[in-house]
Design an enzyme around this catalytic site. Structure first.
Site, PDB file in Angstrom:
ATOM      1  N   HIS A 205      29.832 -29.486  48.766  1.00  0.00           N
ATOM      2  CA  HIS A 205      28.526 -29.717  49.391  1.00  0.00           C
ATOM      3  C   HIS A 205      28.763 -30.096  50.833  1.00  0.00           C
ATOM      4  O   HIS A 205      29.724 -30.786  51.152  1.00  0.00           O
ATOM      5  CB  HIS A 205      27.780 -30.873  48.697  1.00  0.00           C
ATOM      6  CG  HIS A 205      26.660 -31.427  49.539  1.00  0.00           C
ATOM      7  ND1 HIS A 205      25.409 -30.879  49.541  1.00  0.00           N
ATOM      8  CD2 HIS A 205      26.636 -32.431  50.456  1.00  0.00           C
ATOM      9  CE1 HIS A 205      24.646 -31.543  50.416  1.00  0.00           C
ATOM     10  NE2 HIS A 205      25.370 -32.490  50.974  1.00  0.00           N
TER      11      HIS A 205
ATOM     12  N   ASN B 144      29.953 -24.131  43.033  1.00  0.00           N
ATOM     13  CA  ASN B 144      30.347 -23.640  44.360  1.00  0.00           C
ATOM     14  C   ASN B 144      31.182 -24.656  45.134  1.00  0.00           C
ATOM     15  O   ASN B 144      31.220 -24.641  46.357  1.00  0.00           O
ATOM     16  CB  ASN B 144      29.133 -23.133  45.143  1.00  0.00           C
ATOM     17  CG  ASN B 144      28.086 -24.209  45.381  1.00  0.00           C
ATOM     18  OD1 ASN B 144      28.297 -25.375  45.041  1.00  0.00           O
ATOM     19  ND2 ASN B 144      26.971 -23.834  45.982  1.00  0.00           N
TER      20      ASN B 144
ATOM     21  N   TYR C  53      19.763 -35.174  45.511  1.00  0.00           N
ATOM     22  CA  TYR C  53      19.195 -33.831  45.696  1.00  0.00           C
ATOM     23  C   TYR C  53      17.668 -33.822  45.578  1.00  0.00           C
ATOM     24  O   TYR C  53      17.077 -32.788  45.238  1.00  0.00           O
ATOM     25  CB  TYR C  53      19.818 -32.854  44.694  1.00  0.00           C
ATOM     26  CG  TYR C  53      21.172 -32.311  45.114  1.00  0.00           C
ATOM     27  CD1 TYR C  53      21.297 -31.484  46.236  1.00  0.00           C
ATOM     28  CD2 TYR C  53      22.323 -32.585  44.396  1.00  0.00           C
ATOM     29  CE1 TYR C  53      22.529 -30.963  46.618  1.00  0.00           C
ATOM     30  CE2 TYR C  53      23.565 -32.069  44.768  1.00  0.00           C
ATOM     31  CZ  TYR C  53      23.651 -31.254  45.890  1.00  0.00           C
ATOM     32  OH  TYR C  53      24.865 -30.721  46.274  1.00  0.00           O
TER      33      TYR C  53
ATOM     34  N   GLU D 170      22.844 -38.857  54.124  1.00  0.00           N
ATOM     35  CA  GLU D 170      23.810 -38.605  53.043  1.00  0.00           C
ATOM     36  C   GLU D 170      25.056 -39.475  53.185  1.00  0.00           C
ATOM     37  O   GLU D 170      25.614 -39.931  52.182  1.00  0.00           O
ATOM     38  CB  GLU D 170      24.175 -37.113  53.020  1.00  0.00           C
ATOM     39  CG  GLU D 170      22.992 -36.254  52.581  1.00  0.00           C
ATOM     40  CD  GLU D 170      23.302 -34.770  52.571  1.00  0.00           C
ATOM     41  OE1 GLU D 170      22.402 -33.992  52.212  1.00  0.00           O
ATOM     42  OE2 GLU D 170      24.432 -34.373  52.915  1.00  0.00           O
TER      43      GLU D 170
ATOM     44  N   THR E  53      26.080 -20.336  50.117  1.00  0.00           N
ATOM     45  CA  THR E  53      25.809 -21.078  48.876  1.00  0.00           C
ATOM     46  C   THR E  53      26.310 -20.322  47.643  1.00  0.00           C
ATOM     47  O   THR E  53      26.911 -20.917  46.745  1.00  0.00           O
ATOM     48  CB  THR E  53      24.287 -21.317  48.739  1.00  0.00           C
ATOM     49  OG1 THR E  53      23.825 -21.935  49.944  1.00  0.00           O
ATOM     50  CG2 THR E  53      23.973 -22.206  47.558  1.00  0.00           C
TER      51      THR E  53
HETATM   52  P1  ATP Z   1      24.808 -27.890  49.102  1.00  0.00           P
HETATM   53  O1  ATP Z   1      23.517 -28.607  49.441  1.00  0.00           O
HETATM   54  O2  ATP Z   1      25.330 -28.162  47.723  1.00  0.00           O
HETATM   55  O3  ATP Z   1      25.839 -28.073  50.181  1.00  0.00           O
HETATM   56  P2  ATP Z   1      23.711 -25.500  50.150  1.00  0.00           P
HETATM   57  O4  ATP Z   1      23.217 -26.344  51.276  1.00  0.00           O
HETATM   58  O5  ATP Z   1      24.543 -24.294  50.502  1.00  0.00           O
HETATM   59  O6  ATP Z   1      24.544 -26.335  49.122  1.00  0.00           O
HETATM   60  P3  ATP Z   1      21.114 -25.748  48.950  1.00  0.00           P
HETATM   61  O7  ATP Z   1      20.055 -24.762  49.225  1.00  0.00           O
HETATM   62  O8  ATP Z   1      21.047 -27.091  49.609  1.00  0.00           O
HETATM   63  O9  ATP Z   1      22.513 -25.045  49.248  1.00  0.00           O
HETATM   64  O10 ATP Z   1      21.179 -25.954  47.373  1.00  0.00           O
HETATM   65  C1  ATP Z   1      21.862 -27.055  46.788  1.00  0.00           C
HETATM   66  C2  ATP Z   1      22.664 -26.562  45.602  1.00  0.00           C
HETATM   67  O11 ATP Z   1      21.737 -26.091  44.624  1.00  0.00           O
HETATM   68  C3  ATP Z   1      23.588 -25.393  45.895  1.00  0.00           C
HETATM   69  O12 ATP Z   1      24.871 -25.811  46.287  1.00  0.00           O
HETATM   70  C4  ATP Z   1      23.622 -24.657  44.574  1.00  0.00           C
HETATM   71  O13 ATP Z   1      24.621 -25.185  43.714  1.00  0.00           O
HETATM   72  C5  ATP Z   1      22.263 -24.935  43.989  1.00  0.00           C
HETATM   73  N1  ATP Z   1      21.382 -23.796  44.242  1.00  0.00           N
HETATM   74  C6  ATP Z   1      20.809 -23.460  45.397  1.00  0.00           C
HETATM   75  N2  ATP Z   1      20.072 -22.336  45.288  1.00  0.00           N
HETATM   76  C7  ATP Z   1      20.182 -21.978  43.987  1.00  0.00           C
HETATM   77  C8  ATP Z   1      19.651 -20.901  43.215  1.00  0.00           C
HETATM   78  N3  ATP Z   1      18.847 -19.981  43.769  1.00  0.00           N
HETATM   79  N4  ATP Z   1      19.988 -20.853  41.915  1.00  0.00           N
HETATM   80  C9  ATP Z   1      20.791 -21.771  41.354  1.00  0.00           C
HETATM   81  N5  ATP Z   1      21.330 -22.806  42.035  1.00  0.00           N
HETATM   82  C10 ATP Z   1      21.025 -22.902  43.330  1.00  0.00           C
HETATM   83 MG    MG Z   2      22.135 -28.144  50.948  1.00  0.00          MG
END
Ligand code: ATP
Ligand code: MG
Length: 141
Positions: free
Chosen positions: A116, A113, A50, A127, A92
């Protein structure tokens, strides 16, 4: 276009015993798992995975959560798999996710959630390579 994407069933999904339910949704959604394994990330591995979010305020919580227990990683193949997978996952924040999505059905918070999914072809490639060797990927369709 036939695409590949990386899916992770996060520690909350594994703890909730819904690995099979999630894979069922992927198969019924037209995607084929071409590699699957379970693993547990170290905190350092979660930080590397990440890395793009390293400046975000949630980075510490995210990487602690992702290294808190076993996960299941899958390479999925299918027509338009990257977007298709994101549609199946939902938004998300589970509270914002559409009915019928995995996050709506099983997500409990923006941290927990369940899944991923890669967000673009270049990140999908990176990835998948993070978790799998080329010889692990077996196209069975
Ligand atoms: P992922 O990458 O896990 O598939 P995503 O692409 O929907 O999820 P991203 O923006 O890439 O979302 O964020 C990665 C992860 O970080 C999210 O799955 C979530 O668990 C966490 N996250 C993202 N935004 C927030 C936030 N505003 N507050 C807390 N946690 C967050
Ligand atoms: Mg993401």
């Amino acid at each position: 276009m036939l695409e590949r994407t990386l899916a992770i069933i996060k520690p909350d999904g594994v703890r909730s015993r819904i690995i099979g339910e999630i894979i069922r949704r992927y198969e019924q959604g037209g995607m084929t798992p071409i590699a699957i394994r379970s693993t547990q990330l170290t905190k350092e591995q979660a930080e590397a995975f990440y890395h793009v979010h390293r400046e975000q305020p949630f980075f510490g919580d995210l990487t602690s959560f992702m290294s808190s227990g076993p996960i299941v990683v899958l390479a999925l193949e299918g027509e338009g798999a990257i977007l298709r997978h994101r549609e199946l996952m939902g938004a998300t924040d589970p509270a914002m996710a559409a009915d019928g999505t995995i996050r709506k059905a099983f997500g409990t918070s923006i941290d927990c959630n369940v899944v991923h999914g890669s967000d673009a072809p270049d990140t999908a490639d990176k990835e998948i390579t993070f978790f799998f060797k080329n010889t692990d990927l077996c196209a069975i369709t």
